[in-house]
Scaffold this motif. Structure first.
Motif, PDB file in Angstrom:
ATOM      1  N   ILE A  21     135.670  31.677  -9.415  1.00 57.22           N
ATOM      2  CA  ILE A  21     135.726  33.021  -8.851  1.00 57.22           C
ATOM      3  C   ILE A  21     134.964  32.982  -7.535  1.00 57.22           C
ATOM      4  CG2 ILE A  21     135.083  35.443  -9.082  1.00 57.22           C
ATOM      5  CD1 ILE A  21     135.394  35.191 -12.079  1.00 57.22           C
ATOM      6  N   VAL A  22     135.653  33.392  -6.483  1.00 57.24           N
ATOM      7  CA  VAL A  22     135.087  33.415  -5.147  1.00 57.24           C
ATOM      8  C   VAL A  22     135.058  34.866  -4.661  1.00 57.24           C
ATOM      9  CG1 VAL A  22     135.460  32.669  -2.757  1.00 57.24           C
ATOM     10  CG2 VAL A  22     135.918  31.092  -4.642  1.00 57.24           C
ATOM     11  N   ALA A  23     133.901  35.310  -4.203  1.00 59.33           N
ATOM     12  CA  ALA A  23     133.771  36.630  -3.592  1.00 59.33           C
ATOM     13  C   ALA A  23     134.251  36.535  -2.154  1.00 59.33           C
ATOM     14  CB  ALA A  23     132.314  37.085  -3.636  1.00 59.33           C
ATOM     15  N   VAL A  24     135.033  37.514  -1.719  1.00 59.23           N
ATOM     16  CA  VAL A  24     135.519  37.549  -0.345  1.00 59.23           C
ATOM     17  C   VAL A  24     135.316  38.955   0.215  1.00 59.23           C
ATOM     18  CG1 VAL A  24     137.191  35.665  -0.620  1.00 59.23           C
ATOM     19  CG2 VAL A  24     137.906  38.003  -1.089  1.00 59.23           C
ATOM     20  N   GLY A  25     135.547  39.103   1.504  1.00 60.40           N
ATOM     21  CA  GLY A  25     135.416  40.409   2.141  1.00 60.40           C
ATOM     22  C   GLY A  25     133.987  40.918   2.075  1.00 60.40           C
ATOM     23  N   SER A  95     134.342  35.078   4.885  1.00 60.57           N
ATOM     24  CA  SER A  95     133.048  35.351   4.240  1.00 60.57           C
ATOM     25  C   SER A  95     133.093  35.008   2.753  1.00 60.57           C
ATOM     26  CB  SER A  95     132.660  36.814   4.442  1.00 60.57           C
ATOM     27  OG  SER A  95     133.664  37.667   3.955  1.00 60.57           O
ATOM     28  N   SER A  96     133.812  33.968   2.414  1.00 63.94           N
ATOM     29  CA  SER A  96     133.908  33.588   1.002  1.00 63.94           C
ATOM     30  C   SER A  96     132.587  33.031   0.485  1.00 63.94           C
ATOM     31  CB  SER A  96     135.041  32.589   0.777  1.00 63.94           C
ATOM     32  OG  SER A  96     134.691  31.329   1.276  1.00 63.94           O
ATOM     33  N   ARG A  97     132.358  33.312  -0.773  1.00 68.54           N
ATOM     34  CA  ARG A  97     131.110  32.871  -1.416  1.00 68.54           C
ATOM     35  C   ARG A  97     131.407  32.585  -2.881  1.00 68.54           C
ATOM     36  NH1 ARG A  97     127.764  35.957  -4.277  1.00 68.54           N
ATOM     37  NH2 ARG A  97     128.674  37.906  -3.562  1.00 68.54           N
ATOM     38  N   LEU A  98     130.946  31.430  -3.355  1.00 69.03           N
ATOM     39  CA  LEU A  98     131.131  31.051  -4.748  1.00 69.03           C
ATOM     40  C   LEU A  98     130.333  31.989  -5.650  1.00 69.03           C
ATOM     41  CD1 LEU A  98     132.161  28.958  -6.877  1.00 69.03           C
ATOM     42  CD2 LEU A  98     130.026  27.732  -6.478  1.00 69.03           C
ATOM     43  N   VAL A  99     130.998  32.524  -6.674  1.00 73.26           N
ATOM     44  CA  VAL A  99     130.316  33.358  -7.665  1.00 73.26           C
ATOM     45  C   VAL A  99     130.060  32.548  -8.920  1.00 73.26           C
ATOM     46  CG1 VAL A  99     130.450  35.438  -9.099  1.00 73.26           C
ATOM     47  CG2 VAL A  99     131.288  35.507  -6.749  1.00 73.26           C
ATOM     48  N   LEU A 105     136.403  23.358  -6.220  1.00 70.93           N
ATOM     49  CA  LEU A 105     137.550  24.143  -5.754  1.00 70.93           C
ATOM     50  C   LEU A 105     137.171  24.995  -4.548  1.00 70.93           C
ATOM     51  CD1 LEU A 105     139.204  25.257  -9.107  1.00 70.93           C
ATOM     52  CD2 LEU A 105     140.201  23.769  -7.358  1.00 70.93           C
ATOM     53  N   HIS A 106     135.986  25.587  -4.592  1.00 74.70           N
ATOM     54  CA  HIS A 106     135.544  26.376  -3.443  1.00 74.70           C
ATOM     55  C   HIS A 106     135.328  25.482  -2.230  1.00 74.70           C
ATOM     56  CE1 HIS A 106     132.501  28.913  -1.165  1.00 74.70           C
ATOM     57  NE2 HIS A 106     133.618  29.602  -1.132  1.00 74.70           N
ATOM     58  N   GLU A 107     134.728  24.329  -2.432  1.00 75.83           N
ATOM     59  CA  GLU A 107     134.518  23.379  -1.321  1.00 75.83           C
ATOM     60  C   GLU A 107     135.845  22.945  -0.715  1.00 75.83           C
ATOM     61  OE1 GLU A 107     131.937  22.209   0.494  1.00 75.83           O
ATOM     62  OE2 GLU A 107     130.810  23.759  -0.563  1.00 75.83           O
ATOM     63  N   GLU A 108     136.839  22.692  -1.567  1.00 75.91           N
ATOM     64  CA  GLU A 108     138.155  22.315  -1.043  1.00 75.91           C
ATOM     65  C   GLU A 108     138.734  23.442  -0.200  1.00 75.91           C
ATOM     66  OE1 GLU A 108     142.699  21.242  -2.417  1.00 75.91           O
ATOM     67  OE2 GLU A 108     141.107  21.060  -3.932  1.00 75.91           O
TER      68      GLU A 108
END
Length: 180
Positions: A21-25, A95-99, A105-108
């Motif tokens: 789950i990635v937080a965006v915005g 402004s994505s951030r790993l939750v 997957l987030h790094e990719e």
């Protein structure tokens, strides 16, 4: 919100789900206000067999709590392809951030985003500036309105976001004013 999502994630998907789950915005920027949308991406590996019902099981408690959740399920590649087509998706992933979940997957996704910005960053800058000009042509000036829209009016929060987006795409702006 991060803790609530992490708890729901663990309870619904488990620690080894291979999903992120990635937080965006605004949520990715850490700018939640009361009644803000919570924008998230479910980032999944290319060959993912998680059913939509599983994701709904994670989202229903949030909806039942009265939260507005903006969400999409994408692979890292799809996230960037979507951003290349949709300016809102583009600014959101800036402004994505790993939750919670698989950090690889987030790094990719971040690596793919960086490659895309190196290639098409100028086009995104033009799109952001054109959108800003269009918004300014239809809104009031925040400091001059009796009841300003502090987010969208010229000089409002959206203009602060524009500066941050441009910095994310092109790098920090050097100070052009002499010291003193």
């Amino acid at each position: 919100m991060d803790r609530a999502l992490a708890d729901l994630f663990q309870g619904t998907l488990g620690a080894t789900s291979g999903i992120t789950i990635v937080a965006v915005g605004g949520y990715g920027r850490g700018e939640l206000s009361p009644h803000s949308d919570i924008d998230i991406l479910f980032v999944v590996p290319p060959k993912n067999d998680t059913s939509p019902a599983t994701f709904r099981g994670l989202l229903y408690p949030l909806w039942d709590a009265g939260l507005t959740i903006g969400h999409a399920t994408v692979t890292p590649k799809e996230a960037v392809e979507r951003a290349a087509r949709d300016p809102h998706a583009a600014t959101a992933i800036l402004s994505s951030r790993l939750v919670v979940g698989d950090p690889d997957l987030h790094e990719e996704m971040l690596d793919r985003r960086a490659r895309w910005l190196r290639k098409d960053g100028r086009s995104l800058v033009r799109t952001i500036l054109e959108g800003t000009r269009e918004r300014h042509s239809r809104v009031a000036r925040a400091g001059w309105a009796l009841a300003p829209d502090i987010k969208e009016d010229a000089g409002g929060l959206r203009d602060v976001h524009v500066v941050r987006w441009l910095e994310a795409v092109r790098g920090p702006v050097k100070n052009r004013f002499p010291d003193g």
